[in-house]
Design an enzyme around this catalytic site. Sequence first.
Site, PDB file in Angstrom:
ATOM      1  N   LYS A 120       3.166  11.657 -10.640  1.00 18.41           N
ATOM      2  CA  LYS A 120       2.187  10.920 -11.451  1.00 18.41           C
ATOM      3  C   LYS A 120       2.808   9.587 -11.835  1.00 18.41           C
ATOM      4  CE  LYS A 120      -0.559  14.352 -13.905  1.00 18.41           C
ATOM      5  NZ  LYS A 120      -0.869  14.859 -15.254  1.00 18.41           N
ATOM      6  N   ASN A 170      -0.553  20.070 -19.185  1.00 18.65           N
ATOM      7  CA  ASN A 170      -1.008  19.171 -20.255  1.00 18.65           C
ATOM      8  C   ASN A 170      -1.164  19.894 -21.592  1.00 18.65           C
ATOM      9  OD1 ASN A 170      -1.195  16.981 -18.504  1.00 18.65           O
ATOM     10  ND2 ASN A 170      -3.184  17.688 -17.768  1.00 18.65           N
ATOM     11  N   HIS A 218      -1.286  12.661 -26.716  1.00 19.25           N
ATOM     12  CA  HIS A 218      -1.561  11.299 -26.258  1.00 19.25           C
ATOM     13  C   HIS A 218      -2.326  10.498 -27.323  1.00 19.25           C
ATOM     14  CE1 HIS A 218      -1.043  12.190 -21.668  1.00 19.25           C
ATOM     15  NE2 HIS A 218       0.083  11.905 -22.260  1.00 19.25           N
ATOM     16  N   HIS A 278      -0.918  18.028 -24.818  1.00 17.12           N
ATOM     17  CA  HIS A 278      -1.017  16.593 -24.546  1.00 17.12           C
ATOM     18  C   HIS A 278      -2.344  15.973 -24.985  1.00 17.12           C
ATOM     19  CE1 HIS A 278       2.615  17.400 -22.378  1.00 17.12           C
ATOM     20  NE2 HIS A 278       2.746  16.151 -21.975  1.00 17.12           N
ATOM     21  N   GLU A 322       8.815  19.221 -24.257  1.00 15.42           N
ATOM     22  CA  GLU A 322       8.361  19.578 -22.909  1.00 15.42           C
ATOM     23  C   GLU A 322       9.030  20.871 -22.434  1.00 15.42           C
ATOM     24  OE1 GLU A 322       5.841  18.133 -21.648  1.00 15.42           O
ATOM     25  OE2 GLU A 322       5.842  15.973 -22.050  1.00 15.42           O
ATOM     26  N   LYS A 338       7.571  23.184 -12.552  1.00 14.48           N
ATOM     27  CA  LYS A 338       6.716  22.052 -12.201  1.00 14.48           C
ATOM     28  C   LYS A 338       6.517  21.984 -10.687  1.00 14.48           C
ATOM     29  CE  LYS A 338       5.315  17.590 -13.642  1.00 14.48           C
ATOM     30  NZ  LYS A 338       5.531  16.384 -14.407  1.00 14.48           N
ATOM     31  N   ARG A 349       0.811  -1.232   0.000  1.00 11.81           N
ATOM     32  CA  ARG A 349       0.000   0.000   0.000  1.00 11.81           C
ATOM     33  C   ARG A 349       0.840   1.275   0.000  1.00 11.81           C
ATOM     34  NH1 ARG A 349      -3.646  -2.909   3.584  1.00 11.81           N
ATOM     35  NH2 ARG A 349      -5.206  -3.821   2.212  1.00 11.81           N
ATOM     36  N   HIS A 386       6.725  10.208 -27.270  1.00  8.52           N
ATOM     37  CA  HIS A 386       5.950  11.150 -26.458  1.00  8.52           C
ATOM     38  C   HIS A 386       6.236  12.613 -26.837  1.00  8.52           C
ATOM     39  CE1 HIS A 386       3.677  12.457 -22.958  1.00  8.52           C
ATOM     40  NE2 HIS A 386       4.670  13.277 -22.661  1.00  8.52           N
ATOM     41  N   GLU A 412      -3.920  17.362  -9.305  1.00 10.66           N
ATOM     42  CA  GLU A 412      -4.454  17.887 -10.560  1.00 10.66           C
ATOM     43  C   GLU A 412      -5.961  18.098 -10.532  1.00 10.66           C
ATOM     44  OE1 GLU A 412      -2.398  16.620 -14.145  1.00 10.66           O
ATOM     45  OE2 GLU A 412      -4.321  16.670 -15.182  1.00 10.66           O
ATOM     46  N   ARG A 438      -2.794  22.461 -12.120  1.00 14.05           N
ATOM     47  CA  ARG A 438      -1.768  21.543 -12.629  1.00 14.05           C
ATOM     48  C   ARG A 438      -2.042  21.137 -14.074  1.00 14.05           C
ATOM     49  NH1 ARG A 438       0.980  16.196  -9.765  1.00 14.05           N
ATOM     50  NH2 ARG A 438       2.177  15.636 -11.598  1.00 14.05           N
TER      51      ARG A 438
HETATM   52  N1  LIG Z   1       4.630  11.075 -14.979  1.00 12.93           N
HETATM   53  C1  LIG Z   1       4.616  12.187 -15.663  1.00 12.93           C
HETATM   54  O1  LIG Z   1       4.313  13.251 -15.139  1.00 12.93           O
HETATM   55  C2  LIG Z   1       5.020  12.171 -17.108  1.00 12.93           C
HETATM   56  C3  LIG Z   1       5.273  13.376 -17.778  1.00 12.93           C
HETATM   57  C4  LIG Z   1       5.720  13.325 -19.094  1.00 12.93           C
HETATM   58  C5  LIG Z   1       5.890  12.104 -19.722  1.00 12.93           C
HETATM   59  N2  LIG Z   1       5.611  10.960 -19.035  1.00 12.93           N
HETATM   60  C6  LIG Z   1       5.793   9.666 -19.689  1.00 12.93           C
HETATM   61  O2  LIG Z   1       7.171   9.506 -19.964  1.00 12.93           O
HETATM   62  C7  LIG Z   1       7.307   8.581 -21.038  1.00 12.93           C
HETATM   63  C8  LIG Z   1       8.333   9.093 -22.000  1.00 12.93           C
HETATM   64  O3  LIG Z   1       9.568   9.173 -21.324  1.00 12.93           O
HETATM   65  P1  LIG Z   1      10.956   9.081 -22.113  1.00 12.93           P
HETATM   66  O4  LIG Z   1      10.911   9.983 -23.268  1.00 12.93           O
HETATM   67  O5  LIG Z   1      12.018   9.248 -21.101  1.00 12.93           O
HETATM   68  O6  LIG Z   1      10.913   7.617 -22.724  1.00 12.93           O
HETATM   69  P2  LIG Z   1      11.580   6.218 -22.344  1.00 12.93           P
HETATM   70  O7  LIG Z   1      11.535   5.953 -20.907  1.00 12.93           O
HETATM   71  O8  LIG Z   1      10.937   5.243 -23.244  1.00 12.93           O
HETATM   72  O9  LIG Z   1      13.101   6.419 -22.783  1.00 12.93           O
HETATM   73  C9  LIG Z   1      13.406   6.572 -24.158  1.00 12.93           C
HETATM   74  C10 LIG Z   1      14.424   5.528 -24.612  1.00 12.93           C
HETATM   75  O10 LIG Z   1      15.683   5.854 -24.064  1.00 12.93           O
HETATM   76  C11 LIG Z   1      16.260   4.714 -23.403  1.00 12.93           C
HETATM   77  N3  LIG Z   1      17.085   5.296 -22.350  1.00 12.93           N
HETATM   78  C12 LIG Z   1      16.714   5.798 -21.149  1.00 12.93           C
HETATM   79  N4  LIG Z   1      17.769   6.390 -20.561  1.00 12.93           N
HETATM   80  C13 LIG Z   1      18.832   6.234 -21.382  1.00 12.93           C
HETATM   81  C14 LIG Z   1      20.190   6.639 -21.321  1.00 12.93           C
HETATM   82  N5  LIG Z   1      20.676   7.393 -20.325  1.00 12.93           N
HETATM   83  N6  LIG Z   1      20.998   6.279 -22.335  1.00 12.93           N
HETATM   84  C15 LIG Z   1      20.527   5.579 -23.393  1.00 12.93           C
HETATM   85  N7  LIG Z   1      19.249   5.198 -23.526  1.00 12.93           N
HETATM   86  C16 LIG Z   1      18.400   5.533 -22.522  1.00 12.93           C
HETATM   87  C17 LIG Z   1      15.084   3.882 -23.012  1.00 12.93           C
HETATM   88  O11 LIG Z   1      15.423   2.517 -22.892  1.00 12.93           O
HETATM   89  C18 LIG Z   1      14.128   4.111 -24.170  1.00 12.93           C
HETATM   90  O12 LIG Z   1      14.447   3.240 -25.217  1.00 12.93           O
HETATM   91  C19 LIG Z   1       5.929   8.423 -21.652  1.00 12.93           C
HETATM   92  O13 LIG Z   1       5.403   7.174 -21.303  1.00 12.93           O
HETATM   93  C20 LIG Z   1       5.125   9.538 -21.008  1.00 12.93           C
HETATM   94  O14 LIG Z   1       3.768   9.201 -20.895  1.00 12.93           O
HETATM   95  C21 LIG Z   1       5.188  10.973 -17.758  1.00 12.93           C
END
Ligand SMILES: NC(=O)c1ccc[n+]([C@@H]2O[C@H](COP(=O)([O-])OP(=O)(O)OC[C@H]3O[C@@H](n4cnc5c(N)ncnc54)[C@H](O)[C@@H]3O)[C@@H](O)[C@H]2O)c1
Length: 527
Positions: A308, A410, A417, A413, A350, A392, A286, A431, A402, A406
């Site tokens: 999130k 988006n 999305h 987005h 972003e 942020k 939990r 993304h 949110e 907040r």
């Molecule tokens: N929680 C939130 O508030 C929030 C906000 C924005 C985006 N997101 C989410 O984040 C995700 C996108 O994140 P992302 O762009 O980091 O994608 P990701 O986590 O898929 O990373 C992109 C790629 O880079 C690789 N990678 C990661 N770190 C690396 C490094 N240091 N060196 C080499 N390769 C590396 C990963 O294996 C992947 O193939 C989406 O799912 C999106 O929905 C969440």
Amino acid sequence: MSALGHVVLVGLPGSGKSTVAPILAGRLGRGLVDTDADVEKRLGMSVERVFSELGEARFRAEERHTAEAALNSSEPLVIAAGGGLIAQRGAIEILERHATLVCLDADDAHLVDRLGGDGAVRPLLAGSPHESLRHLRAVRSAAHSHAHVHIRTDGRTPEEVADRVAAALSGSVRVATAHPYLVRVGAGVLDSVAEQVPPTARRVAVIADEAVSTVAEHLASRLRLADVTVTVMAIPGGEDAKRWSVAGALLERCSDAGLERDDCIVAVGGGTVGDLAGLVAATYLRGIAWVVVPTTLLAMVDSAVGGKTGVNLRRGKNLAGVFWQPCAVLCDPTVLETVSQRSFRSAFAEIVKSSMVGGSDLTELVERRLHAGLERDPDALVELVRGCCELKAGVVAGDERESGRRAILNYGHTVGHAVEVLTGLGAGLDHGEAVAFGMRVAGALSIVESGCPTADIAHQDELLDACGLTERPRLAPDEIAGHLGLDKKARGGVARWVLLRRRGEPVMGIVVEPTAVIRALTQAGVA
Ligand SMILES: NC(=O)c1ccc[n+]([C@@H]2O[C@H](COP(=O)([O-])OP(=O)(O)OC[C@H]3O[C@@H](n4cnc5c(N)ncnc54)[C@H](O)[C@@H]3O)[C@@H](O)[C@H]2O)c1
């Protein structure tokens, strides 16, 4: 008041609060309050005499009065808190809300030694200091675990301890949620991971993207040096990781590793692994503590902060998840050296978004440092990460779950999305690319629906072009439009848009006529 607020040193007797505080105050250029010294001065007698002649209750009242007066000061201070202050009812909650708490600690043997051995004269250590310390540690450990940074003082001089505290705080961003936490930004911050894990954690699961296994091993070795039992759980990163079944398997592995309520998860990877590991932390027993170590630029400037967590469902992005704030975020730009150019560039969606919805300071920073950031200049990256995290942090602190403002984050987005899902999660636009396109659509709508100056949107689109974010999805406008009702923010199947009145002035919850949406999609240039 600086963004960190007052800095309060807490810890057991002998941990060095009163010795380190003046040195730290000098390092940080701040005023100093030592609650014990203040009480002694006001009452004209030593703490021991206050205890023996006026009683502990009187001492506690005086101590609390001193601390409250210090916390109310508009000048940011370093405050050495008497050891018992945090044990007073409600005190830790007040302190963590108004200040950055740094807990100093050392082995009991060191503490007793510093207090003058078995002849220690502190009132609460009368009798057997070893026994009394063990008791105090047990009683106060829950309060100490609220601290934002935990610094070991064994084997370090007071100057070295002050340097470590100053290093932990310098350039950090404080996220003032119900349980505030720090975002530490800078080269080398990963070396300090043990300072950010709650001291109660004896076991840590490092849930890491396979692509950054060296980073995970580095973190694991630093934690092991601090006597923590570490299990590294490597998984393939990317959108495919954000599945309920993957979260379930990780929960079983946490259970097999024997993690308990006081233990901790460290999430190492991009936004996908962060969202997934956060969900595991939020649901295991939990909810247990977690630390985020973002390894993509996108995760550093956006997803790692704000709590999130979640996974995707077949019909859409992030449709299952919870809000669960981490206890720290560690952003070390040197881990970005291995990030692919595509992932790196995507993060700028972003960054540009933040500069469109944020205040003038961030706008100015992005205009000034965008090009150097695109060239991977380390200093520019630190500044951009910090600037986006500050935006942020401010937004999230005011609306943790949110229910209001907040939602401005988006911007872009709603369409983003939908496009990510329709082009194939993890296979089509990523993304950042999808959000960049979504911002073009939201920008076009902003001109028509909320009166945004055309020049502001033209400039937004130029910034996206400069970042190389020019992808357009190969989808029909009505296909995208038909998917918008599935967005989490939709009500009754109708999307609620975040638009701009002008750059830096977002408006939320806007309902737009379907024909206007189709026009904006066409204008943004679906391929
Ligand atoms: N929680 C939130 O508030 C929030 C906000 C924005 C985006 N997101 C989410 O984040 C995700 C996108 O994140 P992302 O762009 O980091 O994608 P990701 O986590 O898929 O990373 C992109 C790629 O880079 C690789 N990678 C990661 N770190 C690396 C490094 N240091 N060196 C080499 N390769 C590396 C990963 O294996 C992947 O193939 C989406 O799912 C999106 O929905 C969440």
